[in-house]
Design an enzyme around this catalytic site. Structure first.
Site, PDB file in Angstrom:
ATOM      1  N   THR A 119       2.331  16.894  26.904  1.00  0.00           N
ATOM      2  CA  THR A 119       1.522  16.002  27.741  1.00  0.00           C
ATOM      3  C   THR A 119       1.876  16.100  29.226  1.00  0.00           C
ATOM      4  OG1 THR A 119       2.925  14.100  27.303  1.00  0.00           O
ATOM      5  CG2 THR A 119       1.038  14.449  25.816  1.00  0.00           C
ATOM      6  N   SER A 137       5.695  14.669  24.045  1.00  0.00           N
ATOM      7  CA  SER A 137       5.137  13.619  24.902  1.00  0.00           C
ATOM      8  C   SER A 137       5.864  13.554  26.251  1.00  0.00           C
ATOM      9  CB  SER A 137       5.227  12.276  24.182  1.00  0.00           C
ATOM     10  OG  SER A 137       4.733  12.408  22.871  1.00  0.00           O
ATOM     11  N   HIS A 138       5.428  12.596  27.066  1.00  0.00           N
ATOM     12  CA  HIS A 138       5.920  12.489  28.448  1.00  0.00           C
ATOM     13  C   HIS A 138       7.450  12.432  28.538  1.00  0.00           C
ATOM     14  CE1 HIS A 138       7.199   8.239  28.206  1.00  0.00           C
ATOM     15  NE2 HIS A 138       6.269   8.169  27.269  1.00  0.00           N
ATOM     16  N   ASP A 139       7.961  13.102  29.554  1.00  0.00           N
ATOM     17  CA  ASP A 139       9.375  13.036  29.935  1.00  0.00           C
ATOM     18  C   ASP A 139      10.348  13.580  28.887  1.00  0.00           C
ATOM     19  OD1 ASP A 139       8.931  11.681  32.502  1.00  0.00           O
ATOM     20  OD2 ASP A 139       8.238  10.027  31.247  1.00  0.00           O
ATOM     21  N   ALA A 157      10.202  10.839  26.191  1.00  0.00           N
ATOM     22  CA  ALA A 157      11.591  10.927  26.661  1.00  0.00           C
ATOM     23  C   ALA A 157      12.587  11.250  25.551  1.00  0.00           C
ATOM     24  CB  ALA A 157      11.995   9.638  27.391  1.00  0.00           C
TER      25      ALA A 157
END
Ligand SMILES: CC(C)(COP(=O)(O)OP(=O)(O)OC[C@H]1O[C@@H](n2cnc3c(N)ncnc32)[C@H](O)[C@@H]1OP(=O)(O)O)[C@@H](O)C(=O)NCCC(=O)NCCS
Length: 218
Positions: A119, A137-139, A157
């Site tokens: 993402t 996913s993000h981070d 994360a």
């Protein structure tokens, strides 16, 4: 068009062949010379592509190489052997139907398969494998040799340390770290940090095995 050789003429090798053909169908990028494989005995074809020889066929040749081996430990060994033999150009392959968002960095030699989604604000190290329909996913961060099998998911994360592997359909929940050279079994849901060299399975995931330190070098 750059010359490209696939190292590994097994099942994953044919997956990578398909990936290369799909890339070329959108934008002619790679001139595929063929496969090399340790198990080579005589010239043959695989899926219409020549199997050229053992990996030492590469010596003295200037072509890009992609290592089509799913196991992170075996992949690392083969890459190290190729580097010792002078191979330097490891292709980074991203399927045209993978979805890669903003501020995603992808290290050399990494491979992202069809329908994978990465993402935003993600760091992927070198020789990472993101297999079919995996989600990052993000981070998130995936260190070198990190491996996601088909439909594996990293929530926001999450972090895979060096050589960590998430098997088919497993999920690592947000912010959780999977330690170096550890393994998350197929279908597991990881809700707690995973230590180095552990194998965790089940929902919620628990440890069923701890391999020896540096097992990946054996
Ligand atoms: C985790 C895994 C790698 C096996 O690891 P292993 O160290 O060889 O583990 P074992 O097979 O010895 O199993 C140890 C225990 O965990 C259990 N177990 C193994 N995998 C499991 C899984 N995915 N889910 C739940 N339990 C599992 C076994 O039943 C066994 O239980 P027991 O001790 O009560 O008999 C394997 O089971 C797995 O999940 N493979 C998926 C690989 C994959 O994603 N391939 C896709 C490639 S594209």
């Amino acid at each position: 068009m750059m010359d490209l050789v696939i190292v590994g003429a097994g099942g994953h090798g044919r997956e990578v062949l398909q990936l290369v053909r799909d890339i070329n169908a959108v934008k002619p990028t790679w001139n595929l010379s063929g496969f090399v494989d340790d198990a080579w005995t005589a010239p043959r074809e695989l899926a219409g592509v020549p199997v050229l020889g053992k990996p030492d066929w590469l010596q003295g040749r200037s072509c890009a190489v992609t290592v089509a081996i799913g196991s992170p430990a075996v992949r690392r060994k083969v890459v190290q052997r190729l580097m010792a033999a002078g191979v330097r150009d490891f292709a980074t392959l991203v399927h045209p139907e993978a979805r890669i968002g903003a501020r995603v960095t992808i290290g050399a030699g990494s491979m992202i398969a069809v329908a994978a989604v990465v993402t935003t604000d993600v760091r992927l190290g070198q020789h990472v494998l993101v297999n079919t329909a995996a989600v990052i996913s993000h981070d998130c961060e995936v260190a070198d040799w990190g491996t996601l099998a088909p439909r594996a998911t990293l929530c926001g994360a999450a972090r895979l340390a060096e050589g960590a592997e998430v098997c088919a359909g497993a999920t690592v929940l947000q912010g959780i770290e999977v330690g170096p050279w550890s393994r998350v079994g197929g279908g597991a849901c990881v809700i707690n940090p995973v230590g180095a060299n552990e194998t965790v399975v089940g929902v919620p995931a628990s440890c069923v095995r701890v391999r020896d330190m540096n097992w990946q070098d054996a």
